[in-house]
Design a protein around this motif. Structure first.
Motif, PDB file in Angstrom:
ATOM      1  N   GLN A 244       0.815  -1.207   0.000  1.00  0.00           N
ATOM      2  CA  GLN A 244       0.000   0.000   0.000  1.00  0.00           C
ATOM      3  C   GLN A 244       0.853   1.262   0.000  1.00  0.00           C
ATOM      4  O   GLN A 244       0.483   2.281  -0.593  1.00  0.00           O
ATOM      5  CB  GLN A 244      -0.939   0.008   1.207  1.00  0.00           C
ATOM      6  N   LYS A 245       2.015   1.223   0.662  1.00  0.00           N
ATOM      7  CA  LYS A 245       2.890   2.394   0.677  1.00  0.00           C
ATOM      8  C   LYS A 245       3.347   2.759  -0.738  1.00  0.00           C
ATOM      9  O   LYS A 245       3.447   3.938  -1.090  1.00  0.00           O
ATOM     10  CB  LYS A 245       4.098   2.145   1.579  1.00  0.00           C
ATOM     11  N   LEU A 246       3.615   1.734  -1.541  1.00  0.00           N
ATOM     12  CA  LEU A 246       4.053   1.987  -2.911  1.00  0.00           C
ATOM     13  C   LEU A 246       2.892   2.544  -3.739  1.00  0.00           C
ATOM     14  O   LEU A 246       3.076   3.468  -4.534  1.00  0.00           O
ATOM     15  CB  LEU A 246       4.582   0.699  -3.538  1.00  0.00           C
ATOM     16  N   ILE A 247       1.710   2.002  -3.519  1.00  0.00           N
ATOM     17  CA  ILE A 247       0.526   2.507  -4.217  1.00  0.00           C
ATOM     18  C   ILE A 247       0.257   3.963  -3.836  1.00  0.00           C
ATOM     19  O   ILE A 247      -0.071   4.802  -4.681  1.00  0.00           O
ATOM     20  CB  ILE A 247      -0.702   1.629  -3.905  1.00  0.00           C
ATOM     21  N   ASP A 248       0.417   4.267  -2.544  1.00  0.00           N
ATOM     22  CA  ASP A 248       0.226   5.653  -2.083  1.00  0.00           C
ATOM     23  C   ASP A 248       1.207   6.596  -2.762  1.00  0.00           C
ATOM     24  O   ASP A 248       0.868   7.735  -3.115  1.00  0.00           O
ATOM     25  CB  ASP A 248       0.390   5.731  -0.562  1.00  0.00           C
ATOM     26  N   LYS A 249       2.434   6.117  -2.944  1.00  0.00           N
ATOM     27  CA  LYS A 249       3.454   6.958  -3.606  1.00  0.00           C
ATOM     28  C   LYS A 249       3.070   7.197  -5.070  1.00  0.00           C
ATOM     29  O   LYS A 249       3.193   8.322  -5.584  1.00  0.00           O
ATOM     30  CB  LYS A 249       4.823   6.283  -3.512  1.00  0.00           C
ATOM     31  N   ILE A 250       2.597   6.155  -5.733  1.00  0.00           N
ATOM     32  CA  ILE A 250       2.164   6.300  -7.123  1.00  0.00           C
ATOM     33  C   ILE A 250       0.990   7.269  -7.217  1.00  0.00           C
ATOM     34  O   ILE A 250       0.932   8.142  -8.097  1.00  0.00           O
ATOM     35  CB  ILE A 250       1.781   4.924  -7.707  1.00  0.00           C
ATOM     36  N   ASN A 251       0.054   7.131  -6.285  1.00  0.00           N
ATOM     37  CA  ASN A 251      -1.118   8.026  -6.280  1.00  0.00           C
ATOM     38  C   ASN A 251      -0.728   9.471  -6.007  1.00  0.00           C
ATOM     39  O   ASN A 251      -1.368  10.403  -6.504  1.00  0.00           O
ATOM     40  CB  ASN A 251      -2.133   7.549  -5.244  1.00  0.00           C
ATOM     41  N   ASN A 252       0.327   9.655  -5.203  1.00  0.00           N
ATOM     42  CA  ASN A 252       0.812  11.011  -4.938  1.00  0.00           C
ATOM     43  C   ASN A 252       1.285  11.674  -6.226  1.00  0.00           C
ATOM     44  O   ASN A 252       1.025  12.866  -6.465  1.00  0.00           O
ATOM     45  CB  ASN A 252       1.944  10.961  -3.919  1.00  0.00           C
ATOM     46  N   ALA A 253       1.956  10.904  -7.085  1.00  0.00           N
ATOM     47  CA  ALA A 253       2.404  11.441  -8.370  1.00  0.00           C
ATOM     48  C   ALA A 253       1.206  11.750  -9.267  1.00  0.00           C
ATOM     49  O   ALA A 253       1.158  12.795  -9.926  1.00  0.00           O
ATOM     50  CB  ALA A 253       3.335  10.436  -9.052  1.00  0.00           C
ATOM     51  N   LYS A 254       0.242  10.821  -9.273  1.00  0.00           N
ATOM     52  CA  LYS A 254      -0.956  11.039 -10.095  1.00  0.00           C
ATOM     53  C   LYS A 254      -1.697  12.301  -9.672  1.00  0.00           C
ATOM     54  O   LYS A 254      -2.219  13.047 -10.505  1.00  0.00           O
ATOM     55  CB  LYS A 254      -1.884   9.825  -9.981  1.00  0.00           C
ATOM     56  N   LEU A 255      -1.758  12.522  -8.355  1.00  0.00           N
ATOM     57  CA  LEU A 255      -2.448  13.699  -7.832  1.00  0.00           C
ATOM     58  C   LEU A 255      -1.856  14.982  -8.399  1.00  0.00           C
ATOM     59  O   LEU A 255      -2.563  15.970  -8.627  1.00  0.00           O
ATOM     60  CB  LEU A 255      -2.359  13.703  -6.301  1.00  0.00           C
ATOM     61  N   HIS A 256      -0.539  14.956  -8.659  1.00  0.00           N
ATOM     62  CA  HIS A 256       0.147  16.137  -9.194  1.00  0.00           C
ATOM     63  C   HIS A 256       0.279  16.092 -10.717  1.00  0.00           C
ATOM     64  O   HIS A 256       0.899  16.980 -11.314  1.00  0.00           O
ATOM     65  CB  HIS A 256       1.544  16.245  -8.580  1.00  0.00           C
ATOM     66  N   GLY A 257      -0.266  15.058 -11.322  1.00  0.00           N
ATOM     67  CA  GLY A 257      -0.148  14.936 -12.771  1.00  0.00           C
ATOM     68  C   GLY A 257       1.249  14.606 -13.227  1.00  0.00           C
ATOM     69  O   GLY A 257       1.663  14.975 -14.335  1.00  0.00           O
ATOM     70  N   ALA A 258       2.005  13.897 -12.380  1.00  0.00           N
ATOM     71  CA  ALA A 258       3.399  13.563 -12.694  1.00  0.00           C
ATOM     72  C   ALA A 258       3.562  12.080 -13.018  1.00  0.00           C
ATOM     73  O   ALA A 258       2.714  11.250 -12.665  1.00  0.00           O
ATOM     74  CB  ALA A 258       4.303  13.941 -11.523  1.00  0.00           C
ATOM     75  N   THR A 259       4.654  11.753 -13.676  1.00  0.00           N
ATOM     76  CA  THR A 259       5.003  10.364 -13.984  1.00  0.00           C
ATOM     77  C   THR A 259       6.040   9.895 -12.961  1.00  0.00           C
ATOM     78  O   THR A 259       7.136  10.468 -12.887  1.00  0.00           O
ATOM     79  CB  THR A 259       5.581  10.242 -15.401  1.00  0.00           C
ATOM     80  N   PRO A 260       5.726   8.855 -12.155  1.00  0.00           N
ATOM     81  CA  PRO A 260       6.624   8.455 -11.061  1.00  0.00           C
ATOM     82  C   PRO A 260       7.718   7.464 -11.485  1.00  0.00           C
ATOM     83  O   PRO A 260       7.465   6.539 -12.262  1.00  0.00           O
ATOM     84  CB  PRO A 260       5.669   7.800 -10.073  1.00  0.00           C
ATOM     85  N   TYR A 261       8.912   7.685 -10.959  1.00  0.00           N
ATOM     86  CA  TYR A 261      10.046   6.807 -11.223  1.00  0.00           C
ATOM     87  C   TYR A 261      10.860   6.610  -9.934  1.00  0.00           C
ATOM     88  O   TYR A 261      10.800   7.419  -9.010  1.00  0.00           O
ATOM     89  CB  TYR A 261      10.983   7.408 -12.271  1.00  0.00           C
TER      90      TYR A 261
END
Length: 316
Positions: A244-261
């Motif tokens: 879930q922590k990894l999913i939360d991090k991905i969602n944080n990027a989505k919230l800002h309209g960013a692509t996470p790496y």
């Protein structure tokens, strides 16, 4: 009563396998595990520094090749003294300890004197063709106490650790936090040289105090890339977000309209300010990383990543 157990034997005699067997028994009882070598399929806390060892409370602390931490010939060293202080407080802290070493004489004499039981393993071949560990137990005075055979073959226990990995020496490997801002700055220096990059923002304290959950933001013509910079060893990437922590991090990027790496160093390079010195792993909700409970393998994540030099920031 808390105990200290020492396992002694030459290379290939099954020291680490026997150590891991005791870990599996503790896991079955719900006991927290602390270890200075990486375990597979087991939730545990990796111990690589004296500071981390000092923080251990209640659980089973396991040290592979412990002579590299408390060698008998360096008993007056700072590391020996600090580690022995921790060992001698194990009962008050509710910590059971298991260590192993090739030779008893390499272990600090104080630790040997407070070791409750000594285990002498040896691998034996069963009639079914599988190898098992037979071990003799001696008490604190060195007298014979008992002997047993581990009920699982070596091939089964071997699924829970890497037989070729060297255990961590005290302070030899550091977490990304301990490596600090220097690693992140190296990445920033490298990514600024990439084609298509317009601006790079290094976020203080890994985003703490901001709405971002990342270390670095890369702005390009085609959007924003949110990047978490991770340290690495020869065998592992120091990723601490799973499930879930990894999913939360991905969602944080989505919230800002960013692509996470995730960005991590190419271990063949010492000059980390170079573009070729970094790999990039795209974070996705179906990533195998979210199923892990320990550091991901360096070789596997490299196979699922691309070199920073191959990323065109004009394209997503």
């Amino acid at each position: 009563m808390s105990y200290i157990k020492g396992i002694y034997g030459l290379p290939g005699w099954g020291k680490t396998a026997l150590t891991t067997y005791f870990i599996l028994r503790a896991v079955a009882l719900g006991i927290p595990i602390y270890a200075n070598y990486n375990l597979k399929k087991i939730k545990f806390t990796l111990i690589t520094t004296i500071k981390q060892a000092e923080s251990i409370r209640w659980g089973l602390a396991v040290f592979d090749e412990f002579w590299e931490w408390v060698h008998a010939r360096t008993s007056s060293s700072k590391i020996n003294k600090q580690m022995m202080s921790i060992c001698l407080k194990n009962r008050k802290r509710g910590v059971d300890m298991i260590y192993n070493s090739q030779l008893p004489r390499t272990i600090d004499v104080i630790l040997k004197e407070v070791t409750n039981y000594r285990y002498l393993p040896q691998m034996v071949e069963h009639e079914n063709g599988e190898e098992y560990i037979h071990y003799i137990i001696k008490d604190i005075l060195g007298n014979y106490s008992n002997e047993y055979i581990v009920p699982f073959p070596i091939s089964e226990i071997g699924k829970y650790f890497d037989t070729h990995e060297e255990p961590f020496k005290p302070g030899e490997e550091k977490t990304p936090l301990q490596k600090g801002i220097g690693l992140e700055q190296d990445f920033v220096n490298a990514v600024k040289k990439c084609r298509g990059v317009k601006f790079v923002d290094l976020i203080p304290n890994s985003g703490k105090g901001s709405s971002w959950d990342y270390d670095v933001l890369v702005y390009s013509k085609n959007g924003v890339y949110s990047i978490d910079v991770k340290g690495s060893s020869k065998t592992y990437i120091y990723l601490t977000e799973y499930g879930q922590k990894l999913i939360d991090k991905i969602n944080n990027a989505k919230l800002h309209g960013a692509t996470p790496y995730i960005a991590f160093p190419n271990n063949r390079f010492k000059r980390l300010g170079l573009v070729n010195a970094w790999y990039m792993h795209k974070l996705m909700e179906n990533s195998y990383l979210k199923r892990l409970n320990s550091y991901p393998s360096y070789n596997k994540i490299v196979k699922n990543s691309i070199k920073l030099s191959n990323i065109d920031f004009y394209m997503k």
